[in-house]
Motif scaffolding. Structure first.
Motif, short mmCIF file in Angstrom:
data_model
loop_
_atom_site.label_atom_id
_atom_site.label_comp_id
_atom_site.label_asym_id
_atom_site.label_seq_id
_atom_site.Cartn_x
_atom_site.Cartn_y
_atom_site.Cartn_z
N ILE A 1 50.95 8.47 60.90
CA ILE A 1 49.81 8.20 60.25
C ILE A 1 49.46 7.21 59.28
O ILE A 1 49.15 6.46 58.26
N ALA A 2 51.39 7.53 58.02
CA ALA A 2 51.68 7.40 57.08
C ALA A 2 51.87 5.40 57.80
O ALA A 2 51.00 4.78 56.39
N LEU A 3 51.94 4.56 58.47
CA LEU A 3 52.36 3.45 58.24
C LEU A 3 50.63 2.56 58.34
O LEU A 3 50.80 1.63 57.99
N TRP A 4 49.46 3.94 59.44
CA TRP A 4 48.41 3.18 59.38
C TRP A 4 47.17 3.04 58.06
O TRP A 4 46.72 2.88 57.77
N ALA A 5 48.20 4.13 57.30
CA ALA A 5 47.36 4.33 55.87
C ALA A 5 47.89 3.44 54.88
O ALA A 5 47.12 2.81 54.34
N ILE A 6 48.86 2.73 55.29
CA ILE A 6 49.33 2.21 53.94
C ILE A 6 48.56 0.52 54.71
O ILE A 6 48.56 -0.28 53.73
N MET A 7 47.90 0.64 55.74
CA MET A 7 47.71 -0.85 55.88
C MET A 7 46.63 -0.81 55.55
O MET A 7 45.89 -2.65 55.28
N ILE A 8 46.15 0.24 55.15
CA ILE A 8 44.28 -0.37 55.25
C ILE A 8 44.53 -0.53 53.16
O ILE A 8 42.88 -1.43 53.11
N ILE A 9 45.33 -0.23 52.83
CA ILE A 9 45.55 -1.13 51.30
C ILE A 9 45.57 -3.00 51.02
O ILE A 9 44.89 -3.57 50.53
N THR A 10 46.33 -3.35 52.29
CA THR A 10 47.01 -4.61 52.67
C THR A 10 45.42 -4.88 53.29
O THR A 10 45.23 -6.42 52.54
N ILE A 11 45.18 -4.33 54.38
CA ILE A 11 43.73 -5.25 54.67
C ILE A 11 42.04 -5.52 53.61
O ILE A 11 41.73 -6.09 53.20
N TRP A 12 42.38 -4.68 52.66
CA TRP A 12 41.19 -3.83 51.90
C TRP A 12 41.28 -5.57 50.68
O TRP A 12 40.52 -6.10 50.05
N LYS A 13 42.23 -5.77 50.15
CA LYS A 13 43.15 -6.82 49.65
C LYS A 13 42.84 -8.17 49.69
O LYS A 13 42.96 -8.89 49.39
N ASN A 14 43.64 -8.40 51.28
CA ASN A 14 43.58 -9.25 51.81
C ASN A 14 41.94 -9.96 52.23
O ASN A 14 42.88 -11.00 52.70
N ALA A 15 41.42 -9.13 53.37
CA ALA A 15 39.94 -9.91 53.22
C ALA A 15 39.86 -10.84 52.56
O ALA A 15 39.34 -11.90 52.87
N GLY A 16 39.21 -10.74 51.43
CA GLY A 16 38.66 -11.51 50.61
C GLY A 16 39.53 -12.89 50.36
O GLY A 16 38.76 -13.56 49.76
N TYR A 17 41.00 -12.57 50.27
CA TYR A 17 41.47 -13.51 49.77
C TYR A 17 41.42 -14.70 51.69
O TYR A 17 41.23 -16.29 51.28
N TYR A 18 41.17 -14.21 52.82
CA TYR A 18 41.41 -14.77 53.63
C TYR A 18 39.85 -15.59 53.72
O TYR A 18 39.65 -16.92 54.50
N MET A 19 38.94 -15.34 53.28
CA MET A 19 37.73 -15.68 53.30
C MET A 19 37.38 -16.70 52.72
O MET A 19 36.72 -17.40 53.30
N LEU A 20 38.16 -17.33 51.57
CA LEU A 20 38.41 -18.32 51.04
C LEU A 20 38.62 -19.90 51.62
O LEU A 20 37.72 -20.21 51.77
N PHE A 21 39.20 -19.18 52.74
CA PHE A 21 39.50 -20.17 53.52
C PHE A 21 38.78 -20.50 54.83
O PHE A 21 38.66 -21.59 55.33
N PHE A 22 38.03 -19.43 55.37
CA PHE A 22 36.73 -19.86 56.06
C PHE A 22 35.86 -19.67 55.53
O PHE A 22 35.19 -20.54 56.44
N LEU A 23 34.85 -20.31 54.26
CA LEU A 23 34.57 -20.79 53.58
C LEU A 23 34.24 -22.19 53.67
O LEU A 23 33.57 -23.00 53.99
N ALA A 24 35.43 -22.33 52.89
CA ALA A 24 36.19 -23.88 52.62
C ALA A 24 36.13 -24.79 54.61
O ALA A 24 35.81 -25.52 54.42
N GLY A 25 36.08 -24.11 55.58
CA GLY A 25 36.71 -24.06 56.91
C GLY A 25 35.37 -24.60 57.43
O GLY A 25 34.80 -25.43 58.74
N LEU A 26 34.39 -23.73 57.28
CA LEU A 26 33.48 -23.82 57.25
C LEU A 26 32.07 -25.26 56.39
O LEU A 26 31.06 -25.30 57.36
#
Length: 316
Positions: free
Chosen positions: A178-203
């Motif tokens: 489960i260690a690899l899945w645990a470090i995935m959480i921090i990446t999802i937490w950090k990147n979701a807001g960043y990708y949101m900006l691109f979708f907001l621009a696309g909308l």
């Protein structure tokens, strides 16, 4: 009229277009010279620290040295062969593929969901956008230290809350499963807001009149999303997928801070493998060869993604 004058006429006729082209080039050069002068510092840094570094990696991949003070020995493509035959590199590639898929899909899904929910401009939505984007501004090292405290066994915040419901608490960073899945959480937490900006621009490119016409025709939210919004967001999806893939390969700070590639190499990613070869083992040739292999794979994946999208756009 002398006999030399008729012969001079063709010469003058052939020289005149060349002089005209030369004058046009000189005029364009004088016009664009200030722009090139302003770009010169950036071009110098780009040449030295990007293309120069890429050239150095390519050269280092062809050489090998037994010790830091030993002379270089030309080995050709042997370093690339050694990397491809290394089971640790293969394990890092498999981990990176799992990590890329396991972080890109949730991050992009959450980013699209956030963008759809916060597309309309309002004071509340602006505050929520800022709150979702805030993790992007936190350095990965600081975020890793924060999550390291959250994942501490028995005393961490996560175990404190879920310990009321689970009789046996997992070791989030100490269990290879489960260690690899645990470090995935921090990446999802950090990147979701960043990708949101691109979708907001696309909308913003979705035609409002088409949405209103579909609504008047009785199309529900799901039908409008499937047949209007998604087609308009295809270029945005392609761009975000490429960015998410690059992030999955280039983000390694949290691995260095939280797990050092362990336990049992379960969180060893490709970039951390390159770091180990270059810094811990001082095998610059093998590290450079691994970099070239990774770069070639990323370039191929990016080209395939853009070609697929171009074919779909051409088939409309």
């Amino acid at each position: 009229m002398s006999l030399a004058e008729p012969a001079a006429l063709p010469v003058a006729a052939s020289v005149a277009p060349r002089l005209h082209i030369l004058k046009r080039f000189s005029s364009r050069f004088r016009t664009s010279l200030p722009a090139y002068l302003l770009l010169l510092p950036s071009l110098v840094f780009l040449a030295l620290f990007t293309y120069g570094a890429m050239g150095r990696v390519f050269i280092d991949a062809l050489y090998q040295r037994a010790t830091p003070k030993a002379p270089l020995r030309f080995v050709g493509l042997d370093n690339i062969g050694a990397v491809l035959a290394d089971p640790y590199f293969a394990g890092a590639v498999v981990n990176n593929l799992i990590y890329a898929v396991g972080t890109a899909i949730p991050s992009i899904g959450l980013a699209l969901l956030f963008a759809l929910a916060l597309a309309r401009t309002s004071a509340v939505n602006s505050a929520l956008r800022a709150a979702l984007f805030l993790p992007v501004l936190i350095p990965m090292v600081a975020a890793s230290a924060l999550f390291l405290f959250i994942f501490l066994p028995n005393v961490g915040l996560l175990d404190y809350y879920i310990g009321r419901f689970l009789p046996v608490l997992p070791n989030w960073l100490g269990d290879p499963d489960i260690a690899l899945w645990a470090i995935m959480i921090i990446t999802i937490w950090k990147n979701a807001g960043y990708y949101m900006l691109f979708f907001l621009a696309g909308l913003q490119a979705v035609p409002e009149d088409v949405m209103e016409a579909a609504h008047l025709d009785g199309a529900g939210p799901f039908m409008r999303f499937r047949h209007i919004i998604l087609p308009e967001l295809k270029p945005t999806f392609l761009f975000v997928i490429v960015i998410a893939t690059l992030n999955a390969v280039t983000q390694v700070d949290h691995v260095f801070v939280m797990t050092k590639g362990g336990p049992s190499n379960s969180t060893n990613l490709v970039l951390f493998y390159i770091y180990q070869q270059a810094v811990e083992h001082y095998d610059i040739g093998k590290a450079s060869a691994a970099t070239l292999v990774t770069l070639a794979a990323l370039m191929g994946l990016t080209a395939l993604s853009f070609r697929t999208m171009a074919n779909r756009e051409g088939g409309r």
